[in-house]
Design a protein around this motif. Structure first.
Motif, short mmCIF file in Angstrom:
data_model
loop_
_atom_site.label_atom_id
_atom_site.label_comp_id
_atom_site.label_asym_id
_atom_site.label_seq_id
_atom_site.Cartn_x
_atom_site.Cartn_y
_atom_site.Cartn_z
N GLU A 1 0.81 -1.21 0.00
CA GLU A 1 0.00 0.00 0.00
C GLU A 1 0.85 1.27 0.00
O GLU A 1 0.31 2.38 0.02
CB GLU A 1 -0.93 0.03 1.24
N TRP A 2 2.19 1.14 -0.01
CA TRP A 2 3.02 2.32 0.15
C TRP A 2 2.80 3.35 -0.95
O TRP A 2 2.82 4.56 -0.71
CB TRP A 2 4.50 1.96 0.25
N PHE A 3 2.60 2.89 -2.18
CA PHE A 3 2.41 3.83 -3.28
C PHE A 3 1.25 4.78 -2.99
O PHE A 3 1.35 5.99 -3.22
CB PHE A 3 2.16 3.09 -4.59
N LEU A 4 0.14 4.24 -2.48
CA LEU A 4 -1.02 5.08 -2.17
C LEU A 4 -0.71 6.05 -1.05
O LEU A 4 -1.15 7.21 -1.08
CB LEU A 4 -2.21 4.19 -1.77
N VAL A 5 0.07 5.60 -0.05
CA VAL A 5 0.43 6.47 1.07
C VAL A 5 1.29 7.63 0.58
O VAL A 5 1.04 8.80 0.91
CB VAL A 5 1.17 5.68 2.17
N GLU A 6 2.30 7.33 -0.23
CA GLU A 6 3.19 8.40 -0.71
C GLU A 6 2.45 9.35 -1.65
O GLU A 6 2.71 10.55 -1.64
CB GLU A 6 4.41 7.81 -1.39
N GLU A 7 1.55 8.81 -2.44
CA GLU A 7 0.76 9.67 -3.33
C GLU A 7 -0.07 10.64 -2.50
O GLU A 7 -0.19 11.82 -2.86
CB GLU A 7 -0.13 8.79 -4.20
N ARG A 8 -0.60 10.15 -1.40
CA ARG A 8 -1.38 11.01 -0.49
C ARG A 8 -0.49 12.09 0.13
O ARG A 8 -0.86 13.26 0.21
CB ARG A 8 -1.98 10.13 0.60
#
Length: 380
Positions: free
Chosen positions: A218-225
């Motif tokens: 899920e890291w991609f979504l966290v960094e995008e946020r």
């Protein structure tokens, strides 16, 4: 606060609208539903805090509605309105946590007494929930910090506030000192928990650092946020936890990465922000010039490279950092030599020079005379 009136009789809904002392009890919005199914849709969309519902309605009855509310752990207050003074109805309503009931025809005084009690009960329970949630967050924050520092920590408590996983991404965020990231991190933590992908916490103290523990996929979504919604610069270093027992070791590794400037930046600076940051650096130097103020220390504190600070500092002040610090120290030495009886050794020590001879040579180089001659000359 919102109220829902669910009844298949329009005139009943109309009467309730008319007799309710809504403003007096802090009710800002009144919603209506003509049957249980319609009420369910309104509840899912609007989340009213107080519900008045008839028992007998087409489609979904009032009792079926409160059964459903109980199944989703509805936190508001439900008051049944019925034309039947039937104990079996009341017994079932009590089993499903209804707050009270009113008999038709609904009387003004009885209705407003129940409304007042329901609002007061909801407010009291809400305050209690907020207090308990805050206490849980504080305890989790303290436990994560203890784990980071290698102190005894309840790893089961940490795990209970994370989605189950065999491994996690462990991320350290470092924010520029002049900003206040705590509100953003608190909101981010709530979203990560709600989405069951991780948790976040601001570390106590003045480090302005935050720890994120998230599911790897899920890291991609966290960094995008982070990239989309953070309007302040942040440095990021990330590692992987194979076990929560590795938190202390991984935290130390990431701190070393930050100190060695092996980080990624999330936010680019605009010209105004960069200018303000340089002003902050100059103010910091003017405050702490008697301490060991190095380019390395400024780089770690103000999120600029050593080279950038060195170049911009000279552009802003006309001097190198070391020259500027020397000037500040010599100016302070002059004031102390003139206005106090402190010894030259004491003055050199207070200014951060451990060697009196070195200080005297530096003073003479900058002023043209020794500290002793300067003192005698000023007092003669």
């Amino acid at each position: 606060m919102k109220v829902l009136i669910a009844d298949d009789e329009f005139n009943v809904r109309d009467v309730i609208r008319y007799i309710g002392k809504w403003d007096e009890h802090g009710i800002t919005e009144i919603l209506e539903a003509a049957n249980g199914n319609e009420a369910k849709k309104v509840i899912e969309k609007e989340q009213p805090e107080i519900i008045f519902t008839d028992i007998k309605m087409p489609g979904m009855s009032g009792l079926e509605l409160i059964e459903w509310l109980d199944s989703i752990s509805y936190e508001g207050k439900v008051i049944l309105i019925t034309g039947y003074d039937d104990y079996q109805f009341m017994r079932k309503a009590i089993q499903h946590n209804s707050f009270d009931y009113l008999l038709k025809p609904v009387e003004d005084e009885a209705f407003n007494n129940v409304l007042k009690k329901a609002v007061a009960a909801y407010d009291e329970e809400r305050k209690s929930r907020v207090y308990q949630e805050d206490a849980v967050k504080i305890r989790w924050s303290q436990t994560v910090l203890a784990a980071c520092l290698g102190e005894p920590a309840d790893l089961e408590l940490i795990a209970s506030n994370l989605p189950p996983s065999e491994r996690y991404d462990f991320t350290l965020l470092s924010f520029y000192q002049m900003h206040q990231p705590a509100p953003f991190i608190e909101k981010l933590a709530d979203e990560l928990v709600d989405q069951k992908i991780g948790n976040a916490v601001m570390l106590p103290g003045d480090s302005n650092q935050s720890v994120l523990i998230t599911l790897p996929e899920e890291w991609f979504l966290v960094e995008e946020r982070l990239s989309r919604e953070l309007d302040i610069p942040v440095r990021l270093v990330k590692g992987e936890l194979q076990s929560l027992q590795e938190i202390h070791e991984k935290y130390n590794d990431l701190q070393s990465e930050l100190e060695n400037q092996n980080y990624r930046s999330i936010q680019r600076l605009d010209e105004l922000e960069a200018k303000q940051r340089m002003n902050d650096i100059i103010s910091y130097v003017e405050t702490y010039y008697m301490e060991d103020v190095s380019l390395e220390r400024l780089a770690n504190r103000f999120f600029f490279s050593r080279e950038h600070i060195s170049r911009k500092f000279k552009q802003e002040t006309g001097m190198t950092l070391s020259k500027y610090i020397t000037k500040l120290r010599i100016d302070q030495a002059k004031r102390w030599l003139k206005e106090s009886d402190e010894s030259i050794f004491s003055i050199s020590t207070m200014l951060g020079y451990q060697d009196e001879k070195y200080f005297s040579k530096l003073f003479k180089k900058e002023v043209g005379i020794t500290p002793f001659e300067f003192r005698n000359g000023e007092k003669s």
